[in-house]
Design a protein around this motif. Sequence first.
Motif, PDB file in Angstrom:
ATOM      1  N   THR A  57      47.148  95.683  22.864  1.00 32.57           N
ATOM      2  CA  THR A  57      46.747  96.719  23.818  1.00 32.57           C
ATOM      3  C   THR A  57      47.787  97.830  23.949  1.00 32.57           C
ATOM      4  O   THR A  57      47.451  98.931  24.343  1.00 32.57           O
ATOM      5  CB  THR A  57      46.485  96.113  25.201  1.00 32.57           C
ATOM      6  OG1 THR A  57      47.619  95.331  25.584  1.00 32.57           O
ATOM      7  CG2 THR A  57      45.235  95.253  25.188  1.00 32.57           C
ATOM      8  N   SER A  61      47.679 104.625  18.289  1.00 33.57           N
ATOM      9  CA  SER A  61      46.590 104.999  17.389  1.00 33.57           C
ATOM     10  C   SER A  61      47.214 105.693  16.188  1.00 33.57           C
ATOM     11  O   SER A  61      48.279 106.307  16.306  1.00 33.57           O
ATOM     12  CB  SER A  61      45.588 105.906  18.095  1.00 33.57           C
ATOM     13  OG  SER A  61      46.221 107.062  18.576  1.00 33.57           O
ATOM     14  N   SER A  74      48.739 106.535  23.514  1.00 32.76           N
ATOM     15  CA  SER A  74      47.970 107.272  24.518  1.00 32.76           C
ATOM     16  C   SER A  74      47.536 106.403  25.693  1.00 32.76           C
ATOM     17  O   SER A  74      47.040 106.913  26.687  1.00 32.76           O
ATOM     18  CB  SER A  74      46.743 107.912  23.868  1.00 32.76           C
ATOM     19  OG  SER A  74      45.962 106.931  23.244  1.00 32.76           O
ATOM     20  N   ASN A  75      47.716 105.088  25.602  1.00 34.33           N
ATOM     21  CA  ASN A  75      47.322 104.192  26.685  1.00 34.33           C
ATOM     22  C   ASN A  75      48.460 104.136  27.701  1.00 34.33           C
ATOM     23  O   ASN A  75      49.520 103.578  27.431  1.00 34.33           O
ATOM     24  CB  ASN A  75      47.019 102.805  26.129  1.00 34.33           C
ATOM     25  CG  ASN A  75      46.421 101.895  27.162  1.00 34.33           C
ATOM     26  OD1 ASN A  75      46.646 102.056  28.359  1.00 34.33           O
ATOM     27  ND2 ASN A  75      45.657 100.918  26.701  1.00 34.33           N
ATOM     28  N   THR A  76      48.258 104.703  28.875  1.00 33.00           N
ATOM     29  CA  THR A  76      49.320 104.744  29.885  1.00 33.00           C
ATOM     30  C   THR A  76      49.347 103.494  30.766  1.00 33.00           C
ATOM     31  O   THR A  76      50.270 103.309  31.542  1.00 33.00           O
ATOM     32  CB  THR A  76      49.162 105.985  30.784  1.00 33.00           C
ATOM     33  OG1 THR A  76      47.865 105.954  31.394  1.00 33.00           O
ATOM     34  CG2 THR A  76      49.318 107.258  29.968  1.00 33.00           C
ATOM     35  N   PHE A  77      48.344 102.637  30.634  1.00 29.63           N
ATOM     36  CA  PHE A  77      48.290 101.426  31.461  1.00 29.63           C
ATOM     37  C   PHE A  77      49.172 100.321  30.894  1.00 29.63           C
ATOM     38  O   PHE A  77      49.792  99.569  31.627  1.00 29.63           O
ATOM     39  CB  PHE A  77      46.842 100.930  31.589  1.00 29.63           C
ATOM     40  CG  PHE A  77      46.683  99.786  32.537  1.00 29.63           C
ATOM     41  CD1 PHE A  77      46.750  99.986  33.915  1.00 29.63           C
ATOM     42  CD2 PHE A  77      46.491  98.502  32.068  1.00 29.63           C
ATOM     43  CE1 PHE A  77      46.619  98.930  34.806  1.00 29.63           C
ATOM     44  CE2 PHE A  77      46.362  97.438  32.941  1.00 29.63           C
ATOM     45  CZ  PHE A  77      46.419  97.658  34.312  1.00 29.63           C
TER      46      PHE A  77
END
Length: 90
Positions: A57, A61, A74-77
């Motif tokens: 997770t 990319s 790009s996943n900030t979580f």
Amino acid sequence: MSYGIKVFNSSGGTVFDSTHSLGRVIGRINTGTTNGSYTYNGTVDGTFFAALMGATTGSPSLSTSGNTITWTFSNTFFAPQDSIVIFGSY
């Protein structure tokens, strides 16, 4: 009529077909945990590709343009994860 060799498993599924393209791995890189890019300056015979190994997770990319691989977190979580990218040609 095409020529080559085909290998089948016991269920009749194709395991190998010499008339299809086979990939060649040229190298591997680690992305670290920040956005970045890598340009392969060697000769590429065929189409250049890049693949992310063991994606999670927090993995980036990927995109390619010519012989350049670009990765973006790009996943900030989820926390960014250092990832392995293999690249080559087919």
